[in-house]
Design a protein around this motif. Structure first.
Motif, PDB file in Angstrom:
ATOM      1  N   HIS A 137     -37.600  18.273  -4.997  1.00 17.96           N
ATOM      2  CA  HIS A 137     -38.032  18.050  -6.349  1.00 17.96           C
ATOM      3  C   HIS A 137     -39.379  17.576  -6.678  1.00 17.96           C
ATOM      4  O   HIS A 137     -39.925  17.127  -5.928  1.00 17.96           O
ATOM      5  CB  HIS A 137     -37.153  17.100  -7.055  1.00 17.96           C
ATOM      6  CG  HIS A 137     -37.195  15.663  -6.241  1.00 17.96           C
ATOM      7  ND1 HIS A 137     -36.330  15.479  -5.390  1.00 17.96           N
ATOM      8  CD2 HIS A 137     -37.743  14.650  -6.777  1.00 17.96           C
ATOM      9  CE1 HIS A 137     -36.615  14.085  -4.843  1.00 17.96           C
ATOM     10  NE2 HIS A 137     -37.515  13.769  -5.723  1.00 17.96           N
ATOM     11  N   ALA A 162     -40.896  25.879  -8.561  1.00 16.43           N
ATOM     12  CA  ALA A 162     -39.554  26.277  -9.308  1.00 16.43           C
ATOM     13  C   ALA A 162     -39.181  27.662  -8.911  1.00 16.43           C
ATOM     14  O   ALA A 162     -37.903  27.830  -8.978  1.00 16.43           O
ATOM     15  CB  ALA A 162     -39.853  26.431 -10.976  1.00 16.43           C
ATOM     16  N   THR A 167     -36.377  21.778  -7.612  1.00 17.28           N
ATOM     17  CA  THR A 167     -36.299  21.481  -8.904  1.00 17.28           C
ATOM     18  C   THR A 167     -37.194  20.562  -9.559  1.00 17.28           C
ATOM     19  O   THR A 167     -37.920  19.555  -8.993  1.00 17.28           O
ATOM     20  CB  THR A 167     -34.812  20.509  -8.934  1.00 17.28           C
ATOM     21  OG1 THR A 167     -33.795  21.053  -8.312  1.00 17.28           O
ATOM     22  CG2 THR A 167     -34.731  19.782 -10.385  1.00 17.28           C
ATOM     23  N   ARG A 169     -39.266  18.919 -13.078  1.00 15.62           N
ATOM     24  CA  ARG A 169     -38.939  18.260 -14.295  1.00 15.62           C
ATOM     25  C   ARG A 169     -40.448  17.877 -14.860  1.00 15.62           C
ATOM     26  O   ARG A 169     -41.150  17.231 -14.141  1.00 15.62           O
ATOM     27  CB  ARG A 169     -37.954  17.461 -14.277  1.00 15.62           C
ATOM     28  CG  ARG A 169     -36.658  17.611 -13.971  1.00 15.62           C
ATOM     29  CD  ARG A 169     -35.564  16.439 -13.952  1.00 15.62           C
ATOM     30  NE  ARG A 169     -34.160  16.656 -13.532  1.00 15.62           N
ATOM     31  CZ  ARG A 169     -33.641  16.871 -12.447  1.00 15.62           C
ATOM     32  NH1 ARG A 169     -34.468  16.515 -11.273  1.00 15.62           N
ATOM     33  NH2 ARG A 169     -32.245  17.291 -12.177  1.00 15.62           N
ATOM     34  N   HIS A 195     -37.870  22.700 -15.775  1.00 17.11           N
ATOM     35  CA  HIS A 195     -36.833  21.843 -16.740  1.00 17.11           C
ATOM     36  C   HIS A 195     -38.105  21.055 -17.496  1.00 17.11           C
ATOM     37  O   HIS A 195     -38.832  20.260 -16.914  1.00 17.11           O
ATOM     38  CB  HIS A 195     -36.038  20.730 -16.112  1.00 17.11           C
ATOM     39  CG  HIS A 195     -35.140  21.693 -15.338  1.00 17.11           C
ATOM     40  ND1 HIS A 195     -34.065  22.358 -15.792  1.00 17.11           N
ATOM     41  CD2 HIS A 195     -34.796  21.726 -13.949  1.00 17.11           C
ATOM     42  CE1 HIS A 195     -33.088  22.894 -14.731  1.00 17.11           C
ATOM     43  NE2 HIS A 195     -33.825  22.597 -13.706  1.00 17.11           N
TER      44      HIS A 195
END
Length: 476
Positions: A137, A162, A167, A169, A195
């Motif tokens: 992430h 991504a 992941t 964000r 995200h």
């Protein structure tokens, strides 16, 4: 004429009663509002309605309490233990670390390392390399995110991550990054699977004006990779040339790359903002802690309008009071409250070598004038003031006795004290503090000293101007 007089009186009385009912305001702030409301009642009433209250509303306060209750329930072991302060921190500095721990429950944990980035180019190249090496992430949050070389490079690195299944964000402040949020690059990130969330969105500005205020902002700069690496410092996702205010460039920032348990504390701070913006739970965030053998103790400190009022100036006052021999502070925006101003003067009076570094040319004329209103007091106490001449010094640093450092996003002004969400890391380590102190010395080498005879020689209209702005500074 009678109607106008009655309206004038009603406005002044109404807002005066409101100001007198607020227990969170200091007497100088109340006085500033009284001056504005009596001199310019109609304008002052509008300004108070728009900017007078530092409250995001009951709904935001309630959600903030729920978020930190969830974090404490599910991840308290990552926040450090209060007892660690007694075990890890030298006795003379424990009061400051105890106070910092009282703000939002983060306490020092051992096993951290830090590497000071040499400049903006290295910061960007290392960040991009770390994102490109991410396996699980990447989380980023920036107050200002510009589609320039730096902002574009970070966005492209997130897109690459991504697309390979990491992941990602990404959050940006609704005001500071409004151009990026409405850009094609932001849309490309979304399409690639990043995200996205907006901190303190301005999607419904009228509702924001009616229920809160437009200038309550998320000023944080957080980058976390795989819970192993975090960056902390003053730099936004923008080039030093800082296109939105290019005439003050270069923006001179400072960034450190951390590993160890402080990373997951920064992850939790990011998570609190993500949960507030998206209404998701902590379960969506991967948490792990990886102490480094022989690493130093450090802790995260996050503040904002939903935290305890006065937390930032009180922390600075505690840190300043702990200084034994020397204290060096750099900040672009210096508009202290009485708590910080008196602490600095008291430290100098008791023999601490207090060095203050401010930019000579500031992008805020209000701050520039208000800052200089304090010079006489500080110089009388024995502080040394340096004005940096090589661009806009944007680095926010505090070093104490060659052992303690505070670095992050907090300025020493009323915005950071009352209005902004900020993130900082407080640490005890001689090697890291030495590196930051040497960087501070490089700022001093590019500065000119402002001495007391220079201040006393300022023309009377300059001194009046500085003091007028400082008096109504809480309103401006």
């Amino acid at each position: 004429m009678t109607v106008i007089l009655m309206l004038h009186t009603l406005l002044v009385i109404t807002f005066t009663i409101r100001i007198l009912l607020r227990d969170d305001l200091s007497p100088p702030v109340r006085l500033a509002w009284f001056i504005v409301l009596n001199v310019l009642p109609y304008f002052g009433s509008v300004i108070y309605f728009l900017f007078g209250e530092t409250d995001l509303g009951n709904r935001a306060d309630k959600r903030h309490r729920e978020i930190f209750a969830e974090i404490r329930a599910k991840a308290s072991w990552f926040m450090g233990e209060a007892a660690n302060t007694e075990k890890l921190i030298e006795p003379v500095y424990r009061p400051a670390f105890r106070y910092a721990g009282s703000i939002n429950g983060f306490h020092p944990s051992a096993g951290n390392t830090a590497e000071l980035m040499s400049d903006g180019d290295e910061t960007l190249s290392r960040m991009v390399a770390d994102i490109d090496a991410a396996k699980d992430h990447v989380h980023v949050l920036y107050y200002i995110w510009i589609d320039d070389n730096t902002g574009h490079a970070i966005a492209e690195a997130l897109i690459r991550a991504a697309r390979r299944g990491v992941t990602c964000r990404a959050m940006a402040d609704g005001l500071g990054s409004r151009a990026m949020i409405n850009s094609a690059l932001w849309q490309r990130m979304k399409e690639a699977g990043v995200h996205l969330a907006v901190a303190l969105s301005l999607k419904h500005p009228i509702r924001t004006i009616l229920t809160s205020r437009l200038d309550l902002r998320n000023h944080r700069k957080i980058t976390v990779i795989d819970s192993r690496i975090t960056y902390c410092g003053s730099r936004n996702s923008a080039d030093p040339e800082f296109l939105v205010k290019a005439k003050y460039a270069p923006w001179v920032d400072i960034m450190l790359r951390f590993t160890g348990p402080v990373v997951v504390q920064n992850q939790l701070l990011f998570a609190s903002d993500w949960m507030q913006a998206t209404n998701q739970s902590l379960d969506c965030i991967v948490l792990s802690s990886q102490p480094v053998e022989g690493g130093f103790p450090a802790k995260v400190m996050g503040v904002g309008p939903t935290e305890r009022h006065g937390a930032t100036p009180q922390l600075f006052a505690n840190l300043i009071a702990c200084a034994q021999s020397e204290l060096t502070l750099s900040t672009p925006y210096f508009v202290p409250d009485a708590t910080v101003l008196e602490a600095l003067c008291a430290a100098a009076h008791r023999g601490v070598a207090v060095s203050l570094i401010f930019p000579k040319v500031n992008d805020s004329w209000i701050v520039a004038a208000a800052s200089r209103s304090y010079y006489h007091r500080l110089l009388d106490a024995g502080c040394i003031i340096h004005e940096f001449k090589g661009g806009l010094l944007h680095a926010k640093t505090l070093t104490i006795d060659g052992k303690i450092s505070l670095i992050g996003s907090s300025n020493l002004d009323l915005r950071s004290f009352d209005l902004n969400y900020e993130n900082n890391i407080l640490l005890q380590d001689e090697a890291t503090t030495l590196a930051i102190t040497e960087r501070q010395q490089s700022y001093i080498n590019r500065s000119e000293v402002v001495d007391l005879p220079t201040v006393l020689a300022w023309h009377y209209h300059q001194r009046i101007w500085h003091n007028v702005i400082a008096t109504i500074g809480p309103v401006l």
